[in-house]
Design an enzyme around this catalytic site. Sequence first.
Site: not given
Length: 576
Positions: A167, A429
């Site tokens: 990040h 997912y």
Amino acid sequence: MCSQMLINPFRKGCVIFSKGLTRRPPANSSWIRTSSHGTQSSNSHDFHEKDGYGNSRRLTIAGLGAITVAGLYYYYKKNIPTVWAHENKENEVTTTAREPGSFVEGLPIYSSDEVAKHCNESTGVWISYKSGVYDITPFIKMHPGGNKILLGAGGSVEPFWSLYAIHQQPGILALMEEYRIGNLTKGEEHLAMANMDDPYANDPRRHPVLVVRTKKPFNAETPTSLLVESFITPTDIFYVRHHFPVPDVDLSSGDYSLEVIGLDEKYSLNLNLDQLKTAYAPHSVTAALQCSGNRRSEMNRVKPTKGLEWGQGAMGNAVWKGARLRDVLLAVGITDSDENENWHVRFDGLDTDPTSAPYAISIPLTKAMDPRGDVILAYEMNGEPLTRDHGFPLRVVVPGTTGARWVKWLTRIEVSRNESDSHWQQCDYKSFNPSTDWDKVDFSTAPAIQEMPVTSVVCDPQNGEKVKLKDGKIKLRGYAWSGGGRGIVRVDVSVDLGKTWHVAELVDPVKLSKQWAWTRWQANLPVQTTGQETEVWVRAVDSGYNTQPEGMEHLWNMRGVLAVAYHKIKVSVEEN
């Protein structure tokens, strides 16, 4: 006392929010609340809002990682459709010009002790980064979890950035500056990291040929040209997918064990690796492992998705050896029953986030108990003990399913009436239709990805390559694979935009069922023009006569998973 680690998940349904850096009203301005519009990233978390004048603004929340923000955003859209909006645009302070965390002349000076005093709502919540001091109180007050969002505050965010180095992007750091209230006392900038080890410092060494997508956590794929050189992908160049630092397990210490819980805790086992090896007959299976996001980069050409920029190499084929999961479950009282349709097997790994929450998912119990399902608790890969990058000392191998189910560093198995309640099972997912975006997604409406659809790839030559023809023909090589044990029955290749198709030669033996391994293919096709660009298309057909759709636009989804359309490359051809 306020902890120095700026980490905490807040759970509610799909919400698993880790406190990060949030938006502070610019200096000398008043703020109102207005509705938000947003999108999420698994690597950087992007929200879009309208300011007080209707202009679109980009809001990036650098939370504790990709695992959290989809759920957070979903909760906010459903429950708290408000964000801070700027009311006085003329007074907005531009912060992107300076280096984030640098010393800023004219701002107040605060010691680390003073920052530490601001660690709850009554005192205000402050953090520091390098030379900067930031007040993030406004967001805390509007968060549905209140101060539950905090395990610690009043300290440096740098330990957090160390763990989630993915990040540390310019946009995120620049946005953090909008919360800037002052500078740290000079000389204290590095105190936060003085005794802080890099959590990735003990990661294993990797082969330099791997194509690195992120370094921390480490994610890398195999160059596609190497994938077709061998039916079995060498372990050292097998793709690597991690969410956290790699656990380092010392079996000699006696600390490692596998906990297995049946229908209740009365039926349970606790095994070390040697016990697992001696108590259960070994079983080998050759199976391909593919990341859910393989080929995401192709889908991103349609419209950006959220996830790692995988090419076609997040895929490999290996020989796995271990104990059958079925045998272990029989030992804890699980039997073959129609009731198994309603049960699940949950897996926990040793890789954890900083709150000690493990990577965790589940598969249907029917898959685990299927004698033909070949689910194993693997301790070997390609004839050798698992390497650390691939799950040493133990991982679950679930042939025919997405790699997200193949939990590495396996430490716990539980049979349950319910799926895993982890973020990975509930809010990641999964795939949705192309019109679903982060501002309208309901994760509960889609099942978790298990078996994978059919796919195929041209590995050699590669997109953009200059190719020498031999006798007016182009040589093509690639792989094809389908989930669920469905074998590949045909691979079709076109060099004229689908007007005509040629059947490729299948290099490896194919079974029509229990075909867990991939199938490599090759073709030698005539090309009519030289000195020009030729576009090559490939599609595979599996034993269920499922085939790939033509375009990624028909499969596009916000998470960029299941990118299995025709693989299309362009090459420049010329006579040898």
